[in-house]
Design a protein around this motif. Structure first.
Motif, PDB file in Angstrom:
ATOM      1  N   VAL A 203       0.199   8.758  16.407  1.00 15.68           N
ATOM      2  CA  VAL A 203      -0.737   9.857  16.148  1.00 15.68           C
ATOM      3  C   VAL A 203      -0.160  11.136  16.734  1.00 15.68           C
ATOM      4  CG1 VAL A 203      -3.040  10.767  16.667  1.00 15.68           C
ATOM      5  CG2 VAL A 203      -2.754   8.353  16.108  1.00 15.68           C
ATOM      6  N   PRO A 204      -0.184  12.236  16.010  1.00 14.95           N
ATOM      7  CA  PRO A 204       0.358  13.486  16.557  1.00 14.95           C
ATOM      8  C   PRO A 204      -0.420  13.985  17.758  1.00 14.95           C
ATOM      9  CG  PRO A 204      -0.756  13.873  14.457  1.00 14.95           C
ATOM     10  CD  PRO A 204      -0.653  12.399  14.619  1.00 14.95           C
ATOM     11  N   ALA A 205       0.334  14.428  18.781  1.00 15.63           N
ATOM     12  CA  ALA A 205      -0.203  15.082  19.980  1.00 15.63           C
ATOM     13  C   ALA A 205      -0.976  14.161  20.909  1.00 15.63           C
ATOM     14  CB  ALA A 205      -1.085  16.279  19.613  1.00 15.63           C
ATOM     15  N   ALA A 206      -1.033  12.860  20.642  1.00 17.43           N
ATOM     16  CA  ALA A 206      -1.791  11.935  21.489  1.00 17.43           C
ATOM     17  C   ALA A 206      -0.924  11.422  22.634  1.00 17.43           C
ATOM     18  CB  ALA A 206      -2.313  10.763  20.666  1.00 17.43           C
ATOM     19  N   PRO A 207      -1.513  11.149  23.815  1.00 16.79           N
ATOM     20  CA  PRO A 207      -0.759  10.500  24.885  1.00 16.79           C
ATOM     21  C   PRO A 207      -0.190   9.165  24.415  1.00 16.79           C
ATOM     22  CG  PRO A 207      -2.861  11.302  25.693  1.00 16.79           C
ATOM     23  CD  PRO A 207      -2.893  11.458  24.208  1.00 16.79           C
ATOM     24  N   GLY A 208       0.954   8.797  24.969  1.00 14.81           N
ATOM     25  CA  GLY A 208       1.643   7.596  24.513  1.00 14.81           C
ATOM     26  C   GLY A 208       0.800   6.341  24.550  1.00 14.81           C
ATOM     27  N   VAL A 209      -0.075   6.203  25.561  1.00 14.73           N
ATOM     28  CA  VAL A 209      -0.865   4.977  25.676  1.00 14.73           C
ATOM     29  C   VAL A 209      -1.863   4.818  24.542  1.00 14.73           C
ATOM     30  CG1 VAL A 209      -0.631   4.691  28.161  1.00 14.73           C
ATOM     31  CG2 VAL A 209      -2.447   6.146  27.248  1.00 14.73           C
ATOM     32  N   LEU A 210      -2.194   5.914  23.835  1.00 12.65           N
ATOM     33  CA  LEU A 210      -3.106   5.816  22.699  1.00 12.65           C
ATOM     34  C   LEU A 210      -2.377   5.471  21.405  1.00 12.65           C
ATOM     35  CD1 LEU A 210      -5.594   8.770  23.329  1.00 12.65           C
ATOM     36  CD2 LEU A 210      -5.673   6.406  24.153  1.00 12.65           C
ATOM     37  N   ASN A 211      -1.048   5.444  21.450  1.00  9.92           N
ATOM     38  CA  ASN A 211      -0.249   5.006  20.305  1.00  9.92           C
ATOM     39  C   ASN A 211      -0.019   3.495  20.428  1.00  9.92           C
ATOM     40  OD1 ASN A 211       0.140   7.562  18.996  1.00  9.92           O
ATOM     41  ND2 ASN A 211       1.533   8.098  20.665  1.00  9.92           N
TER      42      ASN A 211
ATOM     43  N   LEU B 198       0.844  -1.192   0.000  1.00  6.63           N
ATOM     44  CA  LEU B 198       0.000   0.000   0.000  1.00  6.63           C
ATOM     45  C   LEU B 198       0.884   1.249   0.000  1.00  6.63           C
ATOM     46  CD1 LEU B 198      -2.668  -1.060   2.680  1.00  6.63           C
ATOM     47  CD2 LEU B 198      -2.927  -1.065   0.188  1.00  6.63           C
ATOM     48  N   PRO B 199       0.349   2.413  -0.387  1.00  5.89           N
ATOM     49  CA  PRO B 199       1.155   3.638  -0.344  1.00  5.89           C
ATOM     50  C   PRO B 199       1.655   3.914   1.076  1.00  5.89           C
ATOM     51  CG  PRO B 199      -0.853   3.982  -1.614  1.00  5.89           C
ATOM     52  CD  PRO B 199      -0.989   2.641  -0.963  1.00  5.89           C
ATOM     53  N   LEU B 200       2.954   4.110   1.192  1.00  5.46           N
ATOM     54  CA  LEU B 200       3.572   4.374   2.486  1.00  5.46           C
ATOM     55  C   LEU B 200       3.871   5.868   2.632  1.00  5.46           C
ATOM     56  CD1 LEU B 200       6.057   1.373   2.858  1.00  5.46           C
ATOM     57  CD2 LEU B 200       3.664   1.529   3.583  1.00  5.46           C
ATOM     58  N   HIS B 201       3.725   6.361   3.846  1.00  8.98           N
ATOM     59  CA  HIS B 201       3.964   7.778   4.133  1.00  8.98           C
ATOM     60  C   HIS B 201       4.819   7.880   5.396  1.00  8.98           C
ATOM     61  CE1 HIS B 201       0.921   9.224   1.213  1.00  8.98           C
ATOM     62  NE2 HIS B 201       0.354   8.047   1.488  1.00  8.98           N
ATOM     63  N   SER B 202       5.437   9.038   5.578  1.00  9.19           N
ATOM     64  CA  SER B 202       6.339   9.253   6.714  1.00  9.19           C
ATOM     65  C   SER B 202       5.869  10.422   7.559  1.00  9.19           C
ATOM     66  CB  SER B 202       7.767   9.510   6.224  1.00  9.19           C
ATOM     67  OG  SER B 202       8.272   8.384   5.530  1.00  9.19           O
ATOM     68  N   SER B 203       6.138  10.336   8.850  1.00  7.97           N
ATOM     69  CA  SER B 203       5.825  11.409   9.794  1.00  7.97           C
ATOM     70  C   SER B 203       6.936  11.504  10.823  1.00  7.97           C
ATOM     71  CB  SER B 203       4.506  11.141  10.529  1.00  7.97           C
ATOM     72  OG  SER B 203       3.413  11.065   9.642  1.00  7.97           O
ATOM     73  N   SER B 204       7.277  12.715  11.193  1.00 11.30           N
ATOM     74  CA  SER B 204       8.258  12.956  12.248  1.00 11.30           C
ATOM     75  C   SER B 204       7.502  13.363  13.510  1.00 11.30           C
ATOM     76  CB  SER B 204       9.234  14.060  11.828  1.00 11.30           C
ATOM     77  OG  SER B 204      10.201  14.281  12.831  1.00 11.30           O
ATOM     78  N   LEU B 205       7.412  12.431  14.475  1.00 11.76           N
ATOM     79  CA  LEU B 205       6.567  12.640  15.658  1.00 11.76           C
ATOM     80  C   LEU B 205       7.259  12.136  16.917  1.00 11.76           C
ATOM     81  CD1 LEU B 205       3.155  11.359  14.236  1.00 11.76           C
ATOM     82  CD2 LEU B 205       3.875  13.743  14.464  1.00 11.76           C
ATOM     83  N   PRO B 206       7.019  12.794  18.055  1.00  8.61           N
ATOM     84  CA  PRO B 206       7.517  12.286  19.332  1.00  8.61           C
ATOM     85  C   PRO B 206       6.517  11.334  19.970  1.00  8.61           C
ATOM     86  CG  PRO B 206       6.488  14.401  19.681  1.00  8.61           C
ATOM     87  CD  PRO B 206       6.347  14.088  18.198  1.00  8.61           C
ATOM     88  N   ILE B 207       6.947  10.677  21.033  1.00  9.71           N
ATOM     89  CA  ILE B 207       6.038   9.951  21.931  1.00  9.71           C
ATOM     90  C   ILE B 207       6.095  10.662  23.273  1.00  9.71           C
ATOM     91  CG2 ILE B 207       5.611   7.798  23.152  1.00  9.71           C
ATOM     92  CD1 ILE B 207       6.797   6.311  20.803  1.00  9.71           C
ATOM     93  N   ALA B 208       4.935  10.966  23.839  1.00 11.53           N
ATOM     94  CA  ALA B 208       4.874  11.646  25.132  1.00 11.53           C
ATOM     95  C   ALA B 208       3.916  10.885  26.038  1.00 11.53           C
ATOM     96  CB  ALA B 208       4.407  13.089  24.965  1.00 11.53           C
ATOM     97  N   CYS B 209       4.340  10.616  27.274  1.00  8.39           N
ATOM     98  CA  CYS B 209       3.553   9.779  28.179  1.00  8.39           C
ATOM     99  C   CYS B 209       3.113  10.538  29.419  1.00  8.39           C
ATOM    100  CB  CYS B 209       4.355   8.545  28.579  1.00  8.39           C
ATOM    101  SG  CYS B 209       4.363   7.278  27.297  1.00  8.39           S
TER     102      CYS B 209
END
Length: 410
Positions: A390-398, A298-309
């Protein structure tokens, strides 16, 4: 007769020359600002979980009217939760010396007799007990959570949530009564200290300004040894008091912080083997099952994101690559505006093995079912064969070790 000055109920028992209206007022005004910020960022953290979206996200299902402020958590800016929760945890730790000094400065009032001179005085004493007890409870449970020491009974979320409302209600009542006096005391350096000053003080060994300097120095030390876990990168090495401080765990593309390992979650190599693992995607038009090889086509995409808990730690931005969630929604009939999604993990037990994401999070082009990180396949501890980011989401939701995505109204 027994020497009454040996009892804490006697004013003569308290001999420190530091106690007084000015000293207490300075500490109180610092806490007035600091605790207010803590309360607001704590509520923001709870809202970030989107507890009114789905029962699986709601750690306090009996909150009732206390959930009046909840709102749909945004996905912009990507560092939003990293900022708000980092501020919440770092400020909470930094304020510990101020809180202890404030309690020390007023402790004689807790032992005054009679305990209630009138109905109004009794209500004030009860509110004071709620204030002191609530403050100690909130700071203690918060620190234990940051240190990953879950020794308190029950779940951290409802304990800290309900405790915060009790504490802050007492705090607001106390602030409404005392703030005008505190402001006058600081502005004019009031000397009317009959309630707090010792009647027979010992000789001073440090000035009140010096004592405030010691408190401030303690807070600065805690700040410097905690904040690095929220900043990430080279600053992490300075976070000596945080479990996710010092260095990252190992090197390489997958060498960044984690909370839950594959072994802890009960994920085995057989569970994630390419011959066994399939992603189940359900939506308007039915269900599809995709192997990892099919996902890669499938088409692949990239994102530069942190993980925050929630414990206050976060990673630097990592480079994730995978399939956009909105593209997976389109596979099962949700073209255009995608709906909410329920994400389920291979993890069989424990909190947040299932999590719900809002439609705005699914629609964000940076929200991925990630297959790679920093140019390499995900390691088992980072969620191989696939995880949510997911951008801006708490770590447990990733969610890691994703097994099923169910798109639709939740």
């Amino acid at each position: 007769m027994r020497d009454q000055s040996r009892l804490p109920t006697s004013p003569g028992f308290w001999r420190s020359p530091l106690r007084g209206t000015w000293f207490t007022s300075v500490l109180g005004l610092v806490l007035l600002v600091g605790v207010t910020v803590l309360f607001v960022t704590g509520l923001v953290s709870y809202a970030a979980y989107n507890p009114d979206l789905s029962r699986v996200n709601d750690m306090t299902p009996d909150k009732g009217v206390l959930g009046f402020y909840l709102f749909a958590w945004p996905s912009n800016p990507v560092w939003l939760y990293r900022l708000t929760q980092g501020l919440h945890v770092t400020l909470g730790v930094t304020l510990i010396p101020v809180l202890l000094a404030k309690l020390w400065s007023v402790v004689p009032k807790l032992f005054t007799l009679p305990p209630a001179r009138s109905v109004t005085h009794a209500l004030e004493r009860i509110s004071l007990l709620l204030l002191v007890g609530g403050g100690l409870f909130e700071f203690t449970t918060g620190v234990l959570n940051v240190q990953l020491d879950y020794v308190f009974p029950g779940s951290f979320y409802p304990l800290h949530f309900y405790g915060a409302w009790v504490f802050f209600a007492a705090f607001v009542a106390h602030a409404a009564l005392k703030t005008p006096t505190a402001l006058r005391a600081v502005r004019h350096r009031l000397r009317d200290e009959s309630e707090l000053a010792a009647p027979r003080p010992d000789a001073p060994t440090v000035s009140r300004r010096g004592a405030l300097g010691l408190v401030g120095g303690g807070s600065l030390l805690l700040f410097l040894t905690t904040v690095g876990q929220s900043l990430g990168g080279p600053f992490r090495r300075t976070a000596l008091l945080a479990p996710h401080g010092t260095a990252d765990p190992g090197g390489g593309p997958n060498g960044f912080q984690i909370n839950k390992t594959a072994a802890y979650a009960g994920i085995t190599a057989a569970d994630t083997h390419e011959d066994n693992w399939r992603l189940v995607v359900t939506g308007r038009t039915g269900t599809v099952r995709l192997s990892r090889a099919q996902l890669l086509r499938l088409p692949l995409h990239s994102s530069s994101l942190p993980i925050a808990c929630v414990e206050g730690w976060s990673t630097a931005d990592q480079w994730w690559r995978g399939v956009r969630l909105r593209d997976l929604a389109a596979l099962v009939g949700h073209d255009g505006d995608p709906p909410d999604v329920l994400v389920e993990s291979l993890q069989r037990h424990g909190a947040f093995r299932r999590a719900a994401l809002r439609a705005n999070q699914v629609a964000d082009g940076r929200s991925l079912l990630a297959l790679y990180v920093n140019g390499e396949e995900l390691s088992p501890d980072h969620g191989h064969p696939a995880r949510i980011i997911v951008p801006a989401a708490p770590g447990v939701l990733n969610t890691k070790w994703v097994a099923r995505l169910t798109f639709g109204d939740l």
